[in-house]
Design a protein around this motif. Structure first.
Motif, PDB file in Angstrom:
ATOM      1  N   PRO A 136      49.122  77.556 -34.886  1.00 17.97           N
ATOM      2  CA  PRO A 136      48.906  76.443 -33.948  1.00 17.97           C
ATOM      3  C   PRO A 136      48.227  75.259 -34.648  1.00 17.97           C
ATOM      4  O   PRO A 136      47.524  75.441 -35.656  1.00 17.97           O
ATOM      5  CB  PRO A 136      47.989  77.059 -32.890  1.00 17.97           C
ATOM      6  N   PRO A 137      48.406  74.033 -34.137  1.00 19.21           N
ATOM      7  CA  PRO A 137      47.776  72.850 -34.741  1.00 19.21           C
ATOM      8  C   PRO A 137      46.260  73.013 -34.836  1.00 19.21           C
ATOM      9  O   PRO A 137      45.634  73.675 -33.991  1.00 19.21           O
ATOM     10  CB  PRO A 137      48.150  71.721 -33.779  1.00 19.21           C
ATOM     11  N   ALA A 138      45.665  72.396 -35.841  1.00 20.15           N
ATOM     12  CA  ALA A 138      44.213  72.493 -36.058  1.00 20.15           C
ATOM     13  C   ALA A 138      43.424  72.036 -34.837  1.00 20.15           C
ATOM     14  O   ALA A 138      42.356  72.584 -34.538  1.00 20.15           O
ATOM     15  CB  ALA A 138      43.822  71.664 -37.285  1.00 20.15           C
ATOM     16  N   SER A 139      43.956  71.064 -34.119  1.00 26.09           N
ATOM     17  CA  SER A 139      43.247  70.535 -32.943  1.00 26.09           C
ATOM     18  C   SER A 139      43.087  71.586 -31.838  1.00 26.09           C
ATOM     19  O   SER A 139      42.196  71.492 -30.997  1.00 26.09           O
ATOM     20  CB  SER A 139      43.987  69.318 -32.382  1.00 26.09           C
ATOM     21  N   MET A 140      43.955  72.607 -31.839  1.00 27.83           N
ATOM     22  CA  MET A 140      43.908  73.638 -30.804  1.00 27.83           C
ATOM     23  C   MET A 140      43.016  74.823 -31.177  1.00 27.83           C
ATOM     24  O   MET A 140      42.684  75.651 -30.316  1.00 27.83           O
ATOM     25  CB  MET A 140      45.324  74.151 -30.517  1.00 27.83           C
ATOM     26  N   VAL A 141      42.644  74.921 -32.445  1.00 30.28           N
ATOM     27  CA  VAL A 141      41.929  76.110 -32.927  1.00 30.28           C
ATOM     28  C   VAL A 141      40.628  76.390 -32.173  1.00 30.28           C
ATOM     29  O   VAL A 141      40.393  77.515 -31.731  1.00 30.28           O
ATOM     30  CB  VAL A 141      41.680  76.016 -34.448  1.00 30.28           C
ATOM     31  N   PRO A 142      39.723  75.395 -32.009  1.00 32.58           N
ATOM     32  CA  PRO A 142      38.462  75.695 -31.306  1.00 32.58           C
ATOM     33  C   PRO A 142      38.678  76.274 -29.906  1.00 32.58           C
ATOM     34  O   PRO A 142      38.015  77.247 -29.521  1.00 32.58           O
ATOM     35  CB  PRO A 142      37.766  74.331 -31.245  1.00 32.58           C
ATOM     36  N   THR A 143      39.605  75.695 -29.158  1.00 29.82           N
ATOM     37  CA  THR A 143      39.867  76.183 -27.801  1.00 29.82           C
ATOM     38  C   THR A 143      40.427  77.599 -27.829  1.00 29.82           C
ATOM     39  O   THR A 143      39.992  78.478 -27.072  1.00 29.82           O
ATOM     40  CB  THR A 143      40.861  75.262 -27.079  1.00 29.82           C
ATOM     41  N   LEU A 144      41.399  77.844 -28.715  1.00 26.64           N
ATOM     42  CA  LEU A 144      42.027  79.166 -28.791  1.00 26.64           C
ATOM     43  C   LEU A 144      41.034  80.247 -29.204  1.00 26.64           C
ATOM     44  O   LEU A 144      41.037  81.356 -28.640  1.00 26.64           O
ATOM     45  CB  LEU A 144      43.208  79.126 -29.765  1.00 26.64           C
ATOM     46  N   ILE A 145      40.185  79.948 -30.174  1.00 25.60           N
ATOM     47  CA  ILE A 145      39.212  80.947 -30.629  1.00 25.60           C
ATOM     48  C   ILE A 145      38.164  81.202 -29.559  1.00 25.60           C
ATOM     49  O   ILE A 145      37.767  82.356 -29.321  1.00 25.60           O
ATOM     50  CB  ILE A 145      38.551  80.501 -31.947  1.00 25.60           C
ATOM     51  N   ASN A 146      37.711  80.153 -28.889  1.00 23.63           N
ATOM     52  CA  ASN A 146      36.743  80.343 -27.799  1.00 23.63           C
ATOM     53  C   ASN A 146      37.339  81.209 -26.691  1.00 23.63           C
ATOM     54  O   ASN A 146      36.662  82.090 -26.141  1.00 23.63           O
ATOM     55  CB  ASN A 146      36.300  78.988 -27.238  1.00 23.63           C
ATOM     56  N   GLN A 147      38.602  80.975 -26.345  1.00 21.22           N
ATOM     57  CA  GLN A 147      39.264  81.787 -25.328  1.00 21.22           C
ATOM     58  C   GLN A 147      39.367  83.245 -25.776  1.00 21.22           C
ATOM     59  O   GLN A 147      39.141  84.175 -24.978  1.00 21.22           O
ATOM     60  CB  GLN A 147      40.668  81.233 -25.046  1.00 21.22           C
ATOM     61  N   LEU A 148      39.702  83.445 -27.051  1.00 23.03           N
ATOM     62  CA  LEU A 148      39.852  84.804 -27.574  1.00 23.03           C
ATOM     63  C   LEU A 148      38.520  85.555 -27.571  1.00 23.03           C
ATOM     64  O   LEU A 148      38.455  86.722 -27.178  1.00 23.03           O
ATOM     65  CB  LEU A 148      40.428  84.742 -28.991  1.00 23.03           C
TER      66      LEU A 148
END
Length: 340
Positions: free
Chosen positions: A142-154
């Motif tokens: 996924p794009p770098a801009s999405m990483v913080p949100t995705l990791i927080n959700q995980l």
């Protein structure tokens, strides 16, 4: 607010069978990490863990060379590979300090793991990344801009999930590799964090060299990742990881004689006051203790490792409703203490 994120995973009959087999194997495992021989076993397994996880990433140092580094001896090898070993040994030594659902701890662990190896150690990647197989791109993260949100959700999902820790840890491992949050070190961090999640369920996992078994089946490991990505379902990867965990347990149990627990003075004190089901707060009060970390490491964890106490909610080790009770072995030992 409840997390809406739910990683896709079909819980197959094979996954449930493997989880049951692992739980049974763990229940029979009698090695205590309190004796001198067990401390030696822990050291050997830690070296195997570091060797396996780094070898998957191309590190060529042998277990003998890693042992020498651990002992502070000089090793003739590429400086980068020596640094990878030093960092990995350092981060696994801090395993008990990390909280599986903490973003800050995840970033701290990555900083230790990748210190002096990449510029962005302890930081999420700032650009796009693809996973290569030869000359082919097999996965675009996924794009770098999405990483913080995705990791927080995980991480929030890990905290809230009602699934068995064996399944949760394996799903996390796959999802982490799919997101690929760092510029480098994603594989070793995914394996580390699965070990961390499992060690909160049962402390024995902090010392089981599952990473070494994954290295032995490296081709199948990557094949399971690719299969789960193609199907948009983590089941294939979960099955692979559970098979690796079960094989590791079987391998260790076959090569390690049972050890009668040598109960420490702290654990003896715990056993003397534990009646029925009691929470950490209740036990600390009975023992007049205030240092929660010391109590967790020297009393609770040691008693769990020795098989003298069990959690009342084993599938959620960090639950605020968690309590502890004596195991059959613990009840027998408590009777001996009363007669002494």
């Amino acid at each position: 607010m409840k997390n809406a994120y739910q990683p896709p995973c079909t819980i197959t009959a094979e996954i449930l069978k493997l989880a049951a087999d692992i739980s049974e194997q763990i229940g029979r495992f009698s090695v205590s990490h309190l004796s001198d021989s067990a401390l030696r076993l822990r050291r050997i397994n830690r070296i195997k863990t570091v060797h396996g996880s780094l070898a998957i990433e191309g590190n060529t140092l042998s277990e003998e060379q890693i042992t020498a580094i651990l002992e502070g001896k000089r090793v003739l090898a590429p400086p980068k590979e020596i640094k990878e070993v030093e960092n990995a040994l350092g981060v696994y030594d801090q395993l008990e300090e990390w909280e599986p659902s903490s973003l800050n701890d995840l970033l701290k662990a990555h900083q230790v793991m990748m210190s002096d190896l990449i510029i962005e150690s302890g930081q999420f990647r700032s650009s796009g990344v693809g996973v290569m197989k030869g000359q082919d791109v097999v996965h675009m993260a996924p794009p770098a801009s999405m990483v913080p949100t995705l990791i927080n959700q995980l991480l929030l999902w890990v905290k809230e999930s009602q699934d068995h820790p064996l399944i949760v840890s394996s799903i996390f491992h796959y999802e982490f590799e799919y997101i690929h949050p760092f510029a480098d070190g994603n594989g070793r961090m995914g394996r580390l964090w699965q070990t961390l999640i499992l060690s909160r369920w049962n402390p024995l996992f902090a010392w089981l060299p599952v990473e070494n078994m994954v290295f032995k089946h490296q081709k199948q490991y990557y094949g399971a990742i690719e299969a789960s990505t193609r199907c948009a379902d983590t089941a294939a990867f979960v099955e692979f990881m559970l098979k690796a965990i079960l094989e590791t347990l079987q391998d260790v149990s076959q090569t390690t004689p049972g050890v009668t627990p040598e109960v420490t003075p702290e654990v003896k004190k715990l056993l003397r006051v534990l009646k029925g089901e009691m929470s950490r707060t209740e036990l600390m009060g009975k023992l007049s203790l205030k240092d929660e970390k010391n109590f967790r490491l020297r009393y609770i964890q040691m008693a769990l490792e020795a098989g003298l106490i069990v959690r009342t909610i084993p599938e959620k080790p960090n639950s605020r409703l968690q309590k502890y009770r004596l195991s059959n072995r613990g009840m027998n030992y408590q009777k001996r203490l009363k007669k002494a």
